[in-house]
Write a protein that holds these residues in place. Sequence first.
Motif, PDB file in Angstrom:
ATOM      1  N   UNK A   1      -2.773  48.020  -6.456  1.00 51.64           N
ATOM      2  CA  UNK A   1      -2.071  47.426  -5.315  1.00 51.64           C
ATOM      3  C   UNK A   1      -0.675  48.020  -5.158  1.00 51.64           C
ATOM      4  N   UNK A   2      -0.036  48.270  -6.268  1.00 48.65           N
ATOM      5  CA  UNK A   2       1.293  48.882  -6.216  1.00 48.65           C
ATOM      6  C   UNK A   2       1.229  50.299  -5.662  1.00 48.65           C
ATOM      7  N   UNK A   3       0.220  51.062  -6.062  1.00 50.73           N
ATOM      8  CA  UNK A   3       0.051  52.417  -5.516  1.00 50.73           C
ATOM      9  C   UNK A   3      -0.317  52.371  -4.040  1.00 50.73           C
TER      10      UNK A   3
ATOM     11  N   UNK B   1      -9.284  53.865 -13.429  1.00 52.85           N
ATOM     12  CA  UNK B   1      -9.504  53.546 -12.023  1.00 52.85           C
ATOM     13  C   UNK B   1      -8.189  53.476 -11.251  1.00 52.85           C
ATOM     14  N   UNK B   2      -7.138  52.956 -11.858  1.00 53.53           N
ATOM     15  CA  UNK B   2      -5.846  52.907 -11.175  1.00 53.53           C
ATOM     16  C   UNK B   2      -5.296  54.311 -10.959  1.00 53.53           C
ATOM     17  N   UNK B   3      -5.482  55.184 -11.931  1.00 48.61           N
ATOM     18  CA  UNK B   3      -5.025  56.567 -11.775  1.00 48.61           C
ATOM     19  C   UNK B   3      -5.813  57.288 -10.693  1.00 48.61           C
TER      20      UNK B   3
ATOM     21  N   UNK C   1      -4.668  56.164  -7.276  1.00 53.80           N
ATOM     22  CA  UNK C   1      -3.361  56.732  -6.937  1.00 53.80           C
ATOM     23  C   UNK C   1      -3.491  58.184  -6.499  1.00 53.80           C
ATOM     24  N   UNK C   2      -4.310  58.943  -7.206  1.00 52.40           N
ATOM     25  CA  UNK C   2      -4.486  60.360  -6.852  1.00 52.40           C
ATOM     26  C   UNK C   2      -5.069  60.491  -5.452  1.00 52.40           C
ATOM     27  N   UNK C   3      -6.099  59.725  -5.157  1.00 55.52           N
ATOM     28  CA  UNK C   3      -6.757  59.843  -3.856  1.00 55.52           C
ATOM     29  C   UNK C   3      -5.865  59.354  -2.712  1.00 55.52           C
ATOM     30  N   UNK C   4      -5.163  58.254  -2.913  1.00 49.68           N
ATOM     31  CA  UNK C   4      -4.331  57.729  -1.834  1.00 49.68           C
ATOM     32  C   UNK C   4      -3.173  58.675  -1.508  1.00 49.68           C
ATOM     33  N   UNK C   5      -2.532  59.192  -2.519  1.00 49.58           N
ATOM     34  CA  UNK C   5      -1.408  60.088  -2.250  1.00 49.58           C
ATOM     35  C   UNK C   5      -1.885  61.462  -1.783  1.00 49.58           C
ATOM     36  N   UNK C   6      -3.102  61.845  -2.161  1.00 47.99           N
ATOM     37  CA  UNK C   6      -3.668  63.072  -1.594  1.00 47.99           C
ATOM     38  C   UNK C   6      -3.963  62.880  -0.115  1.00 47.99           C
TER      39      UNK C   6
END
Length: 413
Positions: free
Chosen positions: A227-229, A392-394, A397-402
Amino acid sequence: MAALVKRVGLGTRPLLPVVQAWDLDARRWVRALRRSPVKVLFPSGEVVERKLDPGKQPRKAAAEASPREQRQKQQIQGPASQTPSTWEESGLRYDKAFPGDKRLSSVMTIVKSRPFREKQGKILLEGRRLIADALKAGAVPQIFFFSRLEYIKELPIEKLKGVSLIKVKFEDIKDWSDLVTPQGIMGIFAKPDHVKMTYPETQLRHTLPISLICDNLRDPGNLGTILRSAAGAGCSKVLLTKGCVDAWEPKVLRAGMGAHFQVPIINNLDWEAVPDHLPTDTRVYVADNCGLYVQAQAQRSNKASDYGWVRDQRPLKFHEYEEEDLESGASQCWLPELEVQSYDSDWTEAPAAVVIGGETHGVSLESLQLAESTGGGRLLIPVVPGVDSLNSAMAASILLFEGKRQLRVRDGR
């Protein structure tokens, strides 16, 4: 005889002058008219309304107060639009918990239960910053427990009207706190409704056409970090399917660091209802948590054990995966065929939704079916052979920021 007659005549003369009845009534009418009545009622029953002359005002109303009296009156009453500037001026009151008071323990016991939260629609927030963020976003407070009055004074005064304020000992809060270092204040809020929330303007200005779907995430720390990401990347909304940990659990709130009040969160959804919360023409992509080697091996052997990252939420009696059925080609009936593409390929042309599965059970079969029906695919994050998967959190984060990077490149920013 004459004297007798004279005496009799004197006796028959009235001692007081006789006043006629009409004369008394006339005098009463004169006195009544001098009083300037609003209405005049005549003996005949007729009613006549009288209006005061514009130039004539009542004696008391016409008399103007002196400047000194006016100043004193203003000091007492104050400006009509003035609002209280301090906690004391607002007239708020609080109660002190007496020894043996069970209010805190009883409230904490039931609020920390997920069935109660879902049934009664109440959540528990702890800490001044988290409570302040909730009040700013429009969450409705109901009860505050605090150990020092200064903690309440730091909150917006206008948000505390009608809220039960109870001062307790710090030891009582420490006993029920989930924080290593309790901050001395807890609040019971009505469960926020994402439709009625007021999210920060900066957050709305940087929102991306990317949604996040959490599939069977059961670790509170992972969900809070996700949620934070999502809030940091500018995700438009977060959907949680049934089977996920409650987004309003205290551990998730602590890991989210206020993200709950920066991005819309829709909790406890059936897969049939997920498309209703996505924009039109949204393509759903599933985060692939197996490597290319494992994936190729699964395609060759076609065994159910090699599809360990696929999970079906339907009862097993309707969906038993037998190896002989898979070897005969029956796998085509239950496993959708999705194109696998690298996570850094262009997948944000249309509104996109990313599905993140739990580390233990992986993504569900329903998520793969939704991705197939929307023309999506699987996004592969390559890892070194021998590594099962990313956290899963990592991965989220990778997919959302990509996705954010791709949108910025497309927009030329």
